[in-house]
Design an enzyme around this catalytic site. Structure first.
Site, PDB file in Angstrom:
ATOM      1  N   HIS A   1       0.820  -1.212   0.000  1.00 48.39           N
ATOM      2  CA  HIS A   1       0.000   0.000   0.000  1.00 48.39           C
ATOM      3  C   HIS A   1       0.851   1.258   0.000  1.00 48.39           C
ATOM      4  O   HIS A   1       0.427   2.292  -0.494  1.00 48.39           O
ATOM      5  CB  HIS A   1      -0.982  -0.017   1.170  1.00 48.39           C
ATOM      6  CG  HIS A   1      -2.133  -0.915   0.886  1.00 48.39           C
ATOM      7  ND1 HIS A   1      -2.191  -2.202   1.349  1.00 48.39           N
ATOM      8  CD2 HIS A   1      -3.227  -0.727   0.110  1.00 48.39           C
ATOM      9  CE1 HIS A   1      -3.286  -2.770   0.894  1.00 48.39           C
ATOM     10  NE2 HIS A   1      -3.934  -1.905   0.141  1.00 48.39           N
TER      11      HIS A   1
ATOM     12  N   ARG B   1     -14.991   2.272  -1.328  1.00 48.13           N
ATOM     13  CA  ARG B   1     -14.877   0.952  -0.697  1.00 48.13           C
ATOM     14  C   ARG B   1     -14.973   1.126   0.809  1.00 48.13           C
ATOM     15  O   ARG B   1     -14.324   2.013   1.381  1.00 48.13           O
ATOM     16  CB  ARG B   1     -13.532   0.328  -1.045  1.00 48.13           C
ATOM     17  CG  ARG B   1     -13.289  -0.940  -0.237  1.00 48.13           C
ATOM     18  CD  ARG B   1     -12.061  -1.647  -0.656  1.00 48.13           C
ATOM     19  NE  ARG B   1     -10.850  -1.031  -0.129  1.00 48.13           N
ATOM     20  CZ  ARG B   1      -9.646  -1.381  -0.522  1.00 48.13           C
ATOM     21  NH1 ARG B   1      -9.502  -2.291  -1.469  1.00 48.13           N
ATOM     22  NH2 ARG B   1      -8.587  -0.816  -0.014  1.00 48.13           N
TER      23      ARG B   1
ATOM     24  N   GLU C   1     -11.638 -10.265  -5.000  1.00 47.51           N
ATOM     25  CA  GLU C   1     -10.201 -10.246  -4.725  1.00 47.51           C
ATOM     26  C   GLU C   1      -9.750 -11.493  -3.971  1.00 47.51           C
ATOM     27  O   GLU C   1      -8.630 -11.558  -3.491  1.00 47.51           O
ATOM     28  CB  GLU C   1      -9.783  -8.968  -3.988  1.00 47.51           C
ATOM     29  CG  GLU C   1     -10.554  -8.659  -2.739  1.00 47.51           C
ATOM     30  CD  GLU C   1     -10.101  -7.350  -2.072  1.00 47.51           C
ATOM     31  OE1 GLU C   1      -9.075  -6.786  -2.463  1.00 47.51           O
ATOM     32  OE2 GLU C   1     -10.793  -6.921  -1.140  1.00 47.51           O
TER      33      GLU C   1
ATOM     34  N   ASN D   1      -4.597  -7.055  -6.845  1.00 51.12           N
ATOM     35  CA  ASN D   1      -3.462  -7.149  -5.916  1.00 51.12           C
ATOM     36  C   ASN D   1      -3.680  -8.311  -4.943  1.00 51.12           C
ATOM     37  O   ASN D   1      -2.814  -9.167  -4.771  1.00 51.12           O
ATOM     38  CB  ASN D   1      -3.311  -5.854  -5.104  1.00 51.12           C
ATOM     39  CG  ASN D   1      -3.265  -4.631  -5.986  1.00 51.12           C
ATOM     40  OD1 ASN D   1      -2.864  -4.715  -7.134  1.00 51.12           O
ATOM     41  ND2 ASN D   1      -3.699  -3.500  -5.469  1.00 51.12           N
ATOM     42  N   ASP D   2      -4.857  -8.321  -4.336  1.00 52.62           N
ATOM     43  CA  ASP D   2      -5.136  -9.413  -3.408  1.00 52.62           C
ATOM     44  C   ASP D   2      -5.470 -10.703  -4.154  1.00 52.62           C
ATOM     45  O   ASP D   2      -5.084 -11.789  -3.721  1.00 52.62           O
ATOM     46  CB  ASP D   2      -6.272  -9.033  -2.455  1.00 52.62           C
ATOM     47  CG  ASP D   2      -5.758  -8.181  -1.306  1.00 52.62           C
ATOM     48  OD1 ASP D   2      -4.647  -8.476  -0.822  1.00 52.62           O
ATOM     49  OD2 ASP D   2      -6.439  -7.222  -0.910  1.00 52.62           O
TER      50      ASP D   2
ATOM     51  N   CYS E   1      -9.750  -2.698 -10.366  1.00 55.42           N
ATOM     52  CA  CYS E   1      -9.188  -1.552  -9.644  1.00 55.42           C
ATOM     53  C   CYS E   1      -7.833  -1.869  -9.028  1.00 55.42           C
ATOM     54  O   CYS E   1      -7.224  -1.015  -8.403  1.00 55.42           O
ATOM     55  CB  CYS E   1     -10.154  -1.055  -8.580  1.00 55.42           C
ATOM     56  SG  CYS E   1     -10.476  -2.280  -7.307  1.00 55.42           S
TER      57      CYS E   1
HETATM   58  C1  PEP Z   1      -6.667  -5.089  -4.567  1.00 56.38           C
HETATM   59  O1  PEP Z   1      -6.532  -5.942  -3.693  1.00 56.38           O
HETATM   60  O2  PEP Z   1      -6.367  -5.267  -5.764  1.00 56.38           O
HETATM   61  C2  PEP Z   1      -7.194  -3.759  -4.227  1.00 56.38           C
HETATM   62  C3  PEP Z   1      -7.515  -2.893  -5.155  1.00 56.38           C
HETATM   63  O3  PEP Z   1      -7.299  -3.444  -2.925  1.00 56.38           O
HETATM   64  P1  PEP Z   1      -6.024  -3.111  -2.001  1.00 56.38           P
HETATM   65  O4  PEP Z   1      -4.836  -2.957  -2.899  1.00 56.38           O
HETATM   66  O5  PEP Z   1      -6.325  -1.864  -1.261  1.00 56.38           O
HETATM   67  O6  PEP Z   1      -5.948  -4.298  -1.124  1.00 56.38           O
HETATM   68 MG    MG Z   2      -7.428  -5.666  -1.755  1.00 52.37          MG
END
Ligand code: PEP
Ligand code: MG
Length: 538
Positions: free
Chosen positions: A187, A330, A428, A451-452, A499
């Site tokens: 992050h 979110r 995710e 990402n997750d 996203c």
């Molecule tokens: C993700 O997991 O892709 C996402 C957009 O959320 P974050 O990166 O905040 O976990």
């Molecule tokens: Mg995420």
């Protein structure tokens, strides 16, 4: 001249002085003092020093930003004369504790008491008490003021930065980020990207005082930190910087243009934000809307959770600023790397697989309903969509919908005016992708968090820099889950966006268009570049 290589998380070139940012350690152990009287004198001397600092800060703020903003330093100065606070410290000193422990312990106890009060004003003083007791502690420990002490903007170097530390830094003073630790999908990297400045993580440089203040170049294309560059290299870098800036300027011409391929296919390009102020960058980038507002950043870097009023003001401000463009907010995704002490989350063996996101919200309904009330109230001011993170089951969505509906009805009964709100979920987790056919029947939209989704599909912690090669969003398994999700969304007649950071990956733009992805949400600085790629596709 020395060159150190890292992982670039944001392109661009920065030239400036290196500023080593060290994490302040203000922990005070419960130690007893040898001489109670001397300890009392130490404490009061530190209070006087803190008051003098605050008077200076007040004068500076008054001259720089005006009376209203300066007032906070005056309030803090007055708190240092407050009998309640001084009495509480005094009691600890009488028990024989060292001044450091007495100051910090009394501050924490008083802050917890204020935080528990019903009165909003008293509640908000809780963070101030913690702040002033930290200031006294700093004076006792002879530590410098937090933040960046430089008149000029600097290249900020740190061993590591947490998201809440990153949020607290004065962004106007940072030309680039370089960290020794960190990974591209952390992050902190995401925050650097959203600031649109060159940033390197996982950089193997010696984090020693001898580097402080040295002239450096951060090459966000090659992933290099160059310390004291030779004349020739410096000119080369300055030329590269100029070319990049010229390209950024050229992208301006794409403002107002459609995201349309040569054969006429279109896609929405939205932007991701972490705070209200980021909305300006979204408009400047001419994004179609906000595809992900990470609301948990409103909760980080502070001593207590934002109240309903504070959240309402933030969401309303973003919706108003976006003037009818869609804003996807979110709900709180706290946990894993995003931590705030006041949530009092236990230490966990596997935080990424642990108590986070919607799991906490469904357990602690007071936190969840406060946020939902703020969101629904803000819905009257724009085009709002709300989405929920970390979903793994249809049951969770049913429960969320029940709570959301009761919040909505409650507000209507109170006479509030509400707007339409789309409700969606993040895809995710592999579980959510695999049952996306069922989930699609329960919501208005999906947003794929790559990402997750990548870390959970490949069983590779996104924060672990050793696993970067394995934690690869291009893996066939991740792409299949994305494809499956898009297909299931469309079969149910709902829209689907991406996203996660993969949305900005230009090597996949054509693929996403072919899949029929409806929206890509990227950092504001990536919007126009992505538009250019779309427009050049056949
Ligand atoms: C993700 O997991 O892709 C996402 C957009 O959320 P974050 O990166 O905040 O976990
Ligand atoms: Mg995420």
């Amino acid at each position: 001249m020395d060159t150190y290589h890292g992982k670039s998380v944001m392109q661009g070139i920065a030239v400036g002085r290196l500023y080593l940012h060290r994490r302040a350690d203000y922990h005070a152990a419960a130690l007893k003092a040898a001489d109670k009287k001397a300890e009392r004198a130490r404490f009061f001397a530190a209070v006087e020093e803190a008051k003098a600092d605050l008077a200076l800060l007040y004068d500076e703020a008054l001259a720089g930003v005006g009376e209203e903003q300066a007032q906070i330093f005056e309030i803090h100065r007055m708190l240092l004369e407050d009998e309640c606070y001084l009495g509480a410290v005094s009691a600890k000193l009488s028990e024989g504790y060292q001044a450091e422990y007495a100051a910090s312990c009394a501050g924490k106890e008083l802050a917890a008491m204020l935080a528990g009060m019903d009165d909003e004003y008293m509640k908000s003083r809780s963070a101030d008490i913690l702040d002033v007791s930290q200031r006294v502690l700093r004076a006792l420990l002879k530590l410098p003021e937090e933040g960046i002490h430089s008149k000029e903007p600097v290249i900020l170097a740190a061993d590591d930065l947490t998201p809440s530390e990153t949020l607290k830094l004065d962004k106007k003073k940072i030309l680039a980020f370089v960290t020794v630790k960190g990974s591209v999908n952390s992050h902190t990297a995401i925050l650097a990207r959203s600031m649109g400045i060159p940033a390197l993580v996982n950089t193997e440089f010696p984090f020693t005082d001898s580097l402080q203040g040295k002239t450096c170049v951060v090459d966000g294309f090659a992933g290099d930190l160059i310390v004291e560059p030779k004349e020739a290299l410096l000119s080369q870098m300055l030329a590269k910087k100029e070319a990049w800036e010229a390209d950024v300027l050229a992208l301006e011409q794409l403002k107002g243009q459609e995201n349309r391929t040569k054969s006429g296919k279109t896609i929405q390009i939205y932007a991701n934000i972490g705070c209200v102020e980021d909305a300006d960058a979204v408009l400047l980038a001419d994004a179609g809307g906000i595809g992900l507002f990470r609301s948990e950043f409103l909760y980080l870097g502070r001593e207590s959770a934002p109240t309903e009023e504070e959240q309402f003001a933030a969401y309303r401000a973003v919706l108003q600023r976006m003037e009818g463009r869609k804003v996807v907010i979110r709900t709180l995704d706290i946990g894993a790397d995003k931590r705030a002490d006041y949530f009092q989350l236990d230490e966990e063996e596997n935080p990424a697989l642990g108590y986070r996101g919607i799991r906490i919200c469904l357990d602690r309904e007071d936190i969840f309903t406060t946020q939902l009330r703020a969101l629904y109230r803000a819905s009257a001011y724009g085009r709002l969509a709300v989405m929920f993170p970390m979903i793994v089951s249809v049951e969770e969505v049913r429960r969320i919908r029940q709570i959301a509906e009761s919040v909505r009805k409650g507000l209507l009964e109170e006479g509030c005016t509400l707007g339409e709100v789309e409700l969606g979920i993040m895809i995710e987790t592999p579980a959510a992708a695999l049952i996306s056919d069922q989930l699609a029947q329960t919501v208005d939209f999906f947003s794929i968090g790559t990402n997750d989704l990548t870390q959970y599909t490949l069983a590779a912690d996104r924060e672990n820099r050793r696993l970067e090669k394995i934690c690869d969003s291009h893996h066939e398994a991740v792409l299949r889950l994305i494809g499956m999700t898009v297909q299931n969304a469309h079969a149910a007649g709902i829209w689907v966006g991406i996203c996660g950071e993969l949305a900005a990956d230009q090597t996949l733009t054509e693929y996403f268009l072919k899949l029929g992805v409806d929206e890509l949400s990227v950092s504001p600085s990536a919007v126009l570049r992505l538009r250019r790629v779309v427009r050049e596709l056949p």
